[in-house]
Design a protein around this motif. Structure first.
Motif, mmCIF file in Angstrom:
data_model
loop_
_atom_site.group_PDB
_atom_site.id
_atom_site.type_symbol
_atom_site.label_atom_id
_atom_site.label_comp_id
_atom_site.label_asym_id
_atom_site.label_seq_id
_atom_site.Cartn_x
_atom_site.Cartn_y
_atom_site.Cartn_z
ATOM 1 N N UNK A 335 -23.095 -31.053 13.500
ATOM 2 C CA UNK A 335 -23.531 -29.771 12.933
ATOM 3 C C UNK A 335 -22.443 -28.710 13.081
ATOM 4 N N UNK A 336 -21.776 -28.691 14.235
ATOM 5 C CA UNK A 336 -20.700 -27.720 14.460
ATOM 6 C C UNK A 336 -19.572 -27.927 13.459
ATOM 7 N N UNK A 337 -19.263 -29.191 13.166
ATOM 8 C CA UNK A 337 -18.216 -29.472 12.187
ATOM 9 C C UNK A 337 -18.627 -28.988 10.800
ATOM 10 N N UNK A 338 -19.900 -29.195 10.452
ATOM 11 C CA UNK A 338 -20.391 -28.728 9.154
ATOM 12 C C UNK A 338 -20.271 -27.213 9.039
ATOM 13 N N UNK A 339 -20.720 -26.501 10.071
ATOM 14 C CA UNK A 339 -20.669 -25.037 10.012
ATOM 15 C C UNK A 339 -19.225 -24.541 9.990
ATOM 16 N N UNK A 340 -18.328 -25.291 10.642
ATOM 17 C CA UNK A 340 -16.913 -24.921 10.591
ATOM 18 C C UNK A 340 -16.406 -24.973 9.158
ATOM 19 N N UNK A 341 -16.822 -26.006 8.430
ATOM 20 C CA UNK A 341 -16.388 -26.121 7.036
ATOM 21 C C UNK A 341 -17.016 -25.044 6.162
ATOM 22 N N UNK A 342 -18.217 -24.622 6.506
ATOM 23 C CA UNK A 342 -18.947 -23.702 5.633
ATOM 24 C C UNK A 342 -18.565 -22.241 5.835
ATOM 25 N N UNK A 343 -18.167 -21.893 7.051
ATOM 26 C CA UNK A 343 -17.836 -20.491 7.307
ATOM 27 C C UNK A 343 -16.513 -20.140 6.638
ATOM 28 N N UNK A 344 -16.521 -19.056 5.929
ATOM 29 C CA UNK A 344 -15.345 -18.631 5.174
ATOM 30 C C UNK A 344 -14.756 -17.401 5.834
ATOM 31 N N UNK A 345 -13.462 -17.440 6.066
ATOM 32 C CA UNK A 345 -12.797 -16.246 6.598
ATOM 33 C C UNK A 345 -12.696 -15.221 5.489
ATOM 34 N N UNK A 346 -13.348 -14.100 5.672
ATOM 35 C CA UNK A 346 -13.365 -13.068 4.637
ATOM 36 C C UNK A 346 -12.230 -12.094 4.859
ATOM 37 N N UNK A 347 -11.197 -12.214 4.065
ATOM 38 C CA UNK A 347 -10.074 -11.280 4.179
ATOM 39 C C UNK A 347 -10.119 -10.318 3.003
ATOM 40 N N UNK A 348 -10.106 -9.045 3.295
ATOM 41 C CA UNK A 348 -10.160 -8.025 2.256
ATOM 42 C C UNK A 348 -8.806 -7.915 1.567
ATOM 43 N N UNK A 349 -8.821 -8.013 0.257
ATOM 44 C CA UNK A 349 -7.590 -7.932 -0.526
ATOM 45 C C UNK A 349 -7.275 -6.464 -0.786
ATOM 46 N N UNK A 350 -6.297 -5.937 -0.060
ATOM 47 C CA UNK A 350 -5.952 -4.521 -0.191
ATOM 48 C C UNK A 350 -4.661 -4.312 -0.980
ATOM 49 N N UNK A 351 -4.213 -5.351 -1.672
ATOM 50 C CA UNK A 351 -2.985 -5.200 -2.454
ATOM 51 C C UNK A 351 -3.150 -4.088 -3.493
ATOM 52 N N UNK A 352 -2.108 -3.307 -3.742
ATOM 53 C CA UNK A 352 -2.208 -2.234 -4.745
ATOM 54 C C UNK A 352 -2.445 -2.808 -6.138
ATOM 55 N N UNK A 353 -3.010 -1.978 -7.000
ATOM 56 C CA UNK A 353 -3.145 -2.345 -8.408
ATOM 57 C C UNK A 353 -2.072 -1.594 -9.192
ATOM 58 N N UNK A 354 -1.651 -2.202 -10.300
ATOM 59 C CA UNK A 354 -0.627 -1.580 -11.139
ATOM 60 C C UNK A 354 -1.219 -0.646 -12.176
ATOM 61 N N UNK A 355 -2.515 -0.826 -12.458
ATOM 62 C CA UNK A 355 -3.139 -0.027 -13.515
ATOM 63 C C UNK A 355 -4.625 0.102 -13.222
ATOM 64 N N UNK A 356 -5.194 1.251 -13.552
ATOM 65 C CA UNK A 356 -6.644 1.440 -13.554
ATOM 66 C C UNK A 356 -7.065 1.523 -15.010
#
Length: 746
Positions: A335-356
């Motif tokens: 079960x621990x292995x399954x949950x390891x595969x399922x949990x997603x590291x949520x990294x916020x994408x803060x890269x600038x945008x070139x256009x709005x």
């Protein structure tokens, strides 16, 4: 907590989320999401039903499934079930969800206007009028209403915090494959989402008709999935489920005594339709499936202020079927292995945008819309700032819904803002009313109608007409023309017609009543200090006349019209959090009226007045300090028809309204009020008192109060669906006293 309380608390919540994430060492080494299931065990799919606020019980169900190590290989959900399901499928842990639930409230989800301090000054000025109810579209002599009580803009902000997977996703590639269900309002059929931007999808799935405006995707108009498939067991089957764990929150019907309004009846119809499709879904369950029935009793689907209370109910219901769930349990390591595969590291994408880039704008100028935003091309993308930008855009009053997504183009990263212009615009009607009484025979009643045409040209010209009847009858028309796309500078020609009743007092005894009428036209030039204030300079010309209504003939004013012509100036600053019961911030204004013979005036003089208010709060306790002063500039005396009138509730309480007539005065007031009753979407009920002092010049009528005057008041105030309502009692140091009843701003 205000409608932006969630954003303000985001740093603390984010810190807690990081702590919760650190408690599982799975994030750093998670393999590809949606990893395949071993063929030696059945595929288990959890089905989460809709149910509004009752759906928080789903968190308790998932909590027990984790404790018992029951694997979840796929999730389907409708409405609130899609919200909890998407959060879990994208790696939001149970402790994280419980923390977020504790910060959610009805106000947080559904109070959509941005903080008043951030609204455009023109919308703040509307607060000075006693408007009631929503803005109504008026086009081709037909009335058009909004599609929902709220647009869902604020709701989507909360949903973006819940779902860790940002941007467009294929839902089979999430940590746990996921499906959400909505209803196509045109065809009446269920729509199953297998991809998309999760916040948008969740919002579409829980767009309760009449409460939340429908969502639009690929030409479809979508509302709550509960209307067609509130317990989507069939969707789980199509995902390959061998075993279904279905969680049915139930759809309790309202008793007969609650079916006495259009809202009650329409809500009951929705509940009946929902329960019918749930019964059809339940009939498809197999002996190997497991049904969980949280006993939520009379917990309301609309009670978003107490979501954590339902989590233990979900836990208790799940433990009732623990013997059947135990057969599905995995060994701890597996079960621990399954949950390891399922949990997603949520990294916020803060890269600038070139256009709005603004999509599908037909009336609103994109430059004007972008000027409202703090997010700029080339700067790091801050999700909290961007969420604030969306609310500020919505708060301009031009859009029925605002959303965004990131588009990756060759060599360019684009922030695409999908700002949907109001389908019931661009011409709007609003209605208002005001009432006041001092219980001595002075009862005033006013009705107001305002018609506003917006975006007459690409710079955002606006033509506004206000008509009022009652104690004061008036008509005002202004054509407001910005001179640049950012709307920093403007010109505003205007006309004003007014007839008002003016009382003349000696002490507290009414001597006479006059009808005062004027008609004048003006032209202003000015600048908007964005959300902070406005400066205007202008000229006006017109006529004024007065006639005796009641009273002795010797008090009759001179016959004939008085010619008026003046240079005018007005400076307004407003950063109060509320125009009704401010709890923080400050506001001030100053006016100058320079009557000039060069502009045709019969009486040259210069009149000025200024006022200010500041508020501070400590919990439910608020102190409010206000000042007002006025007088003349230069040697020319103010004419009798343009003296200052003061007195009444919170304006030297204890005296009759308008009883103090003078050529100059200074007034200060300290108020205290306490919020002792909270309301979900209104400002609440307050009790308070005021201490007031003023210094007044020579009165118009000898024997009237003058010099240094002191008074005080006690009052109850409530924000009601028809406007602020006050009941108060005022008493002056010279024993003048009065009760007051006000509907509107005193």
């Amino acid at each position: 907590m205000t409608s932006w309380g969630f954003a303000h608390r985001a740093p603390r919540i984010a810190a807690a989320l990081l702590i919760a994430a650190a408690a599982t060492d799975a994030f750093a080494q998670a393999p590809a999401p949606g990893a395949s299931r071993p063929a030696t065990r059945p595929k288990i799919c959890v089905v989460l039903s809709g149910g509004g606020a009752r759906g928080a019980a789903h968190v308790g169900v998932l909590k027990v499934l984790e404790e018992m190590r029951v694997p979840v290989d796929c999730i389907t959900g409708t409405s609130m079930g899609s919200l909890v399901g998407a959060a879990y499928a994208t790696g939001t842990t149970i402790p994280e969800m419980e923390l977020i639930l504790a910060g959610i409230s009805t106000e947080l989800l559904f109070k959509e206007r941005p903080p008043r301090q951030e609204q455009a000054i023109r919308r703040k000025l509307d607060d000075r009028l006693d408007f009631v109810g929503p803005e109504i579209g008026f086009r081709d002599w037909e009335f058009e209403l909004p599609k929902g009580f709220v647009s869902g803009v604020q709701l989507e902000t909360v949903l973006r915090y819940l779902a860790k997977a940002k941007g467009y996703r294929k839902f089979d590639e999430l940590g746990i494959p996921f499906r959400a269900v909505a209803t196509d309002l045109v065809t009446g059929k269920a729509v199953v989402f297998a991809d998309g931007e999760l916040a948008n999808v969740m919002r579409a799935s829980m767009s309760v008709p009449g409460a939340i405006a429908p969502a639009e995707f690929d030409g479809k108009i979508l509302v709550d999935g509960g209307l067609t498939n509130n317990l989507p067991i069939d969707v789980a089957r199509t995902m390959g489920a061998d075993v279904v764990i279905a969680v049915n929150l139930g759809t309790p019907l309202a008793p007969r005594d609650q079916l006495n309004s259009i809202l009650g009846v329409s809500g009951q119809v929705i509940n009946i339709l929902t329960e019918q499709n749930v019964q059809l879904s339940l009939a498809t369950l197999k002996p190997t499936d497991i049904l969980i029935l949280p006993e939520l009793g009379d917990f309301s689907a609309a009670d978003f202020d107490h979501l954590p209370k339902t989590v233990p109910i979900g836990e208790a219901a799940t433990r009732k079927v623990a013997d059947r769930l135990a057969r599905l349990s995995l060994p701890p390591a597996e079960y621990a292995a399954l949950r390891t595969r399922q949990l997603i590291a949520a990294s916020t994408d803060t890269r600038p945008v070139d256009e709005i880039r603004f999509l599908n704008l037909h009336r609103v100028n994109a430059e004007t819309a972008q000027a409202v935003m703090d997010t700029k091309p080339g700067q790091s993308l801050d999700p909290q700032v961007l969420d604030a930008d969306l609310r500020r855009l919505y708060g301009t009053g031009d859009f029925e819904h605002v959303n965004y997504r990131i588009i990756e183009e060759p060599g360019k990263r684009v922030l695409a803002v999908d700002a949907v212009e109001k389908s019931w615009g661009p011409n709007y009607l609003r209605f208002g009313l005001g009432f006041s009484s001092d219980f001595k025979g002075d009862n005033f009643f006013n009705l107001l109608t305002s018609y506003r045409r917006t975006w007459i040209n690409s710079l955002g010209a606006e033509w506004r007409n206000d008509l009022q009847i009652g104690q004061t009858a008036s008509f005002a028309s202004e054509f407001y023309q910005p001179l640049d796309a950012q709307q920093y500078f403007f010109v505003a020609p205007r006309v004003e017609l007014q007839r008002r009743v003016v009382d003349l007092f000696q002490g507290d005894r009414r001597l006479a009543t006059y009808d005062v009428r004027y008609a004048r036209a003006g032209f202003d030039v000015g600048g908007q200090l964005t959300r902070y204030g406005e400066l205007r300079l202008g000229v006006l010309a017109g006529t004024l006349e007065a006639s005796l209504n009641t009273g002795p003939p010797e008090l009759a004013p001179p016959a004939g019209r008085i010619e008026q012509g003046a240079f005018t100036g007005r400076l307004i600053f407003d950063q109060l959090d509320s125009a009704i019961f401010p709890r923080s911030g400050a506001a001030a204004s100053a006016h100058v009226f320079a009557s000039s013979a060069a502009l045709g005036a019969d009486d040259p003089y210069t009149k000025w007045d200024a006022d200010g208010v500041a508020a501070w709060s400590f919990g439910d306790h608020t102190f409010n300090f206000g000042v007002k002063a006025g007088g003349k500039l230069g040697n020319d005396a103010l004419p009798r028809y343009d003296l200052f009138q003061w007195g009444g509730f919170l304006q030297q309480s204890g005296y009759s309204t308008g009883a103090l007539v003078t050529d100059h005065f200074t007034f200060a007031r300290l108020m205290y009020y306490n919020k002792f009753i909270r309301q979900k979407l209104l400002e609440g009920v307050y009790a308070g008192f005021s201490l007031e002092a003023g210094k007044y010049g020579t009165p118009l009528v000898p024997g009237s109060p003058t010099g240094f005057l002191k008074s005080a008041s006690v009052f109850l105030g409530a924000d009601t669906p028809v406007g602020p309502l006050y009941f108060g009692y005022g008493r002056a140091a010279d024993h003048n006293s009065s009760f007051y009843l006000f509907l509107g701003r005193p």
